[in-house]
Design a protein around this motif. Structure first.
Motif, PDB file in Angstrom:
ATOM      1  N   UNK A 198       9.985  -3.398   0.745  1.00 62.75           N
ATOM      2  CA  UNK A 198       8.842  -2.426   1.331  1.00 62.75           C
ATOM      3  C   UNK A 198       6.880  -2.834   1.666  1.00 62.75           C
ATOM      4  N   UNK A 199       7.036  -2.620   2.808  1.00 63.12           N
ATOM      5  CA  UNK A 199       5.680  -3.571   3.062  1.00 63.12           C
ATOM      6  C   UNK A 199       5.005  -2.121   2.894  1.00 63.12           C
ATOM      7  N   UNK A 200       4.947  -0.760   3.148  1.00 60.67           N
ATOM      8  CA  UNK A 200       4.543  -0.080   3.491  1.00 60.67           C
ATOM      9  C   UNK A 200       5.055   1.015   2.586  1.00 60.67           C
ATOM     10  N   UNK A 201       4.183   2.188   2.336  1.00 60.51           N
ATOM     11  CA  UNK A 201       4.701   2.716   2.096  1.00 60.51           C
ATOM     12  C   UNK A 201       3.460   4.330   2.190  1.00 60.51           C
ATOM     13  N   UNK A 207       0.842  -1.291  -0.238  1.00 58.24           N
ATOM     14  CA  UNK A 207       0.161   0.361  -0.353  1.00 58.24           C
ATOM     15  C   UNK A 207       0.216   1.544   0.024  1.00 58.24           C
ATOM     16  N   UNK A 208       0.448   1.351  -0.888  1.00 59.05           N
ATOM     17  CA  UNK A 208       1.678   3.125  -0.739  1.00 59.05           C
ATOM     18  C   UNK A 208      -0.003   4.595  -0.153  1.00 59.05           C
ATOM     19  N   UNK A 209       0.212   5.515   0.229  1.00 59.39           N
ATOM     20  CA  UNK A 209      -0.970   6.095   0.848  1.00 59.39           C
ATOM     21  C   UNK A 209       0.010   7.980   0.697  1.00 59.39           C
ATOM     22  N   UNK A 210      -0.941   8.333   0.660  1.00 57.47           N
ATOM     23  CA  UNK A 210      -0.655  10.215   0.461  1.00 57.47           C
ATOM     24  C   UNK A 210      -0.517  10.865   2.227  1.00 57.47           C
ATOM     25  N   UNK A 211      -0.095  12.016   2.341  1.00 62.18           N
ATOM     26  CA  UNK A 211      -0.537  12.667   3.674  1.00 62.18           C
ATOM     27  C   UNK A 211      -1.727  12.484   4.160  1.00 62.18           C
ATOM     28  N   UNK A 212      -3.006  12.185   2.937  1.00 63.71           N
ATOM     29  CA  UNK A 212      -4.059  11.697   3.769  1.00 63.71           C
ATOM     30  C   UNK A 212      -4.279  10.885   4.133  1.00 63.71           C
ATOM     31  N   UNK A 213      -3.159  10.276   3.637  1.00 55.96           N
ATOM     32  CA  UNK A 213      -3.771   8.476   3.798  1.00 55.96           C
ATOM     33  C   UNK A 213      -4.781   7.861   2.429  1.00 55.96           C
ATOM     34  N   UNK A 214      -4.502   8.676   1.548  1.00 54.72           N
ATOM     35  CA  UNK A 214      -5.346   8.020   0.620  1.00 54.72           C
ATOM     36  C   UNK A 214      -4.648   6.892  -0.290  1.00 54.72           C
ATOM     37  N   UNK A 215      -4.736   5.975  -1.266  1.00 52.10           N
ATOM     38  CA  UNK A 215      -4.221   5.413  -2.075  1.00 52.10           C
ATOM     39  C   UNK A 215      -4.071   6.045  -3.122  1.00 52.10           C
ATOM     40  N   UNK A 216      -1.996   6.180  -3.368  1.00 54.80           N
ATOM     41  CA  UNK A 216      -1.891   6.224  -5.013  1.00 54.80           C
ATOM     42  C   UNK A 216      -0.345   5.570  -5.252  1.00 54.80           C
TER      43      UNK A 216
END
Length: 196
Positions: A190-193, A152-161
């Motif tokens: 990487x497990x999460x970013x 999972x890759x998320x932005x500052x708001x925690x939304x997927x990107x």
């Protein structure tokens, strides 16, 4: 009685199969070429089982799947994983012998604990599912992360990107495996970013 979970090689015509092989070593040249060395059991006389290894060459034609049937990248296979493999019966006479793999199914991930790193993005390689972080002109400060499609890759708001949303200079928090290759720069999974 043998409690080792490793399976034996089974030959079916020109194809060989191992269920429950342990990945001992990996080499990843890029995301389309590499090899894995796996160990498997060999039943011998007097109810004894020996452990042997084979190097399986992986190419862009090798199908690599996780336990859910999703495609995985070659560089995502790590020592300690359990795999099932289908490969050519034509093998070299080297030690260990080598063969070309047709299908690798990763059955389990290593049970290594994760570590969290916060660093700056240097380059996001979308084509090869890689992320390079650190100081651009100092290779000794850099780390290369393999980014499986399941990460999972998320932005500052925690939304997927997508991986393509990462830009040079962005600060990211990466949860990753606590092991890495001895290469320069070192490589890990990487497990999460999360973009900070």
């Amino acid at each position: 009685m043998n409690d080792d979970p490793r399976g034996a090689i089974v030959q079916q015509g020109n194809i060989m199969r191992i269920d429950n092989a342990l990945v001992e070593d990996t080499s990843c040249f890029d995301n389309s070429r590499g090899s894995i060395e796996v160990s498997y059991s060999v039943p011998e006389a007097n109810n004894i089982t020996s452990i042997q290894t084979i190097r399986l060459n992986l190419t862009g034609n090798t199908v690599i799947l996780d336990s859910f049937g999703q495609n995985m990248c070659i560089c995502c296979i790590q020592p300690g994983m359990w795999v099932s493999a289908i490969f050519s019966a034509r093998m070299t006479r080297s030690i260990p012998p080598q063969s070309n793999a047709f299908l690798i199914i990763v059955q389990g991930m290593p049970q290594a604990p994760s570590v969290t790193t916060t660093d700056r993005v240097i380059f996001a390689d979308v084509r090869n599912n890689m992320l390079l972080t650190g100081i651009p002109w100092n290779i000794n400060s850099q780390t290369r992360f393999v980014v499986p499609n399941s990460t999972p890759i998320t932005n500052r708001a925690g939304r997927p990107v997508q991986l393509s949303a990462l830009r040079p200079g962005q600060l990211v928090r990466i949860t990753h495996a606590n092991f890495q290759t001895a290469s320069i720069p070192p490589q890990t999974t990487a497990y999460s970013i999360q973009i900070l």
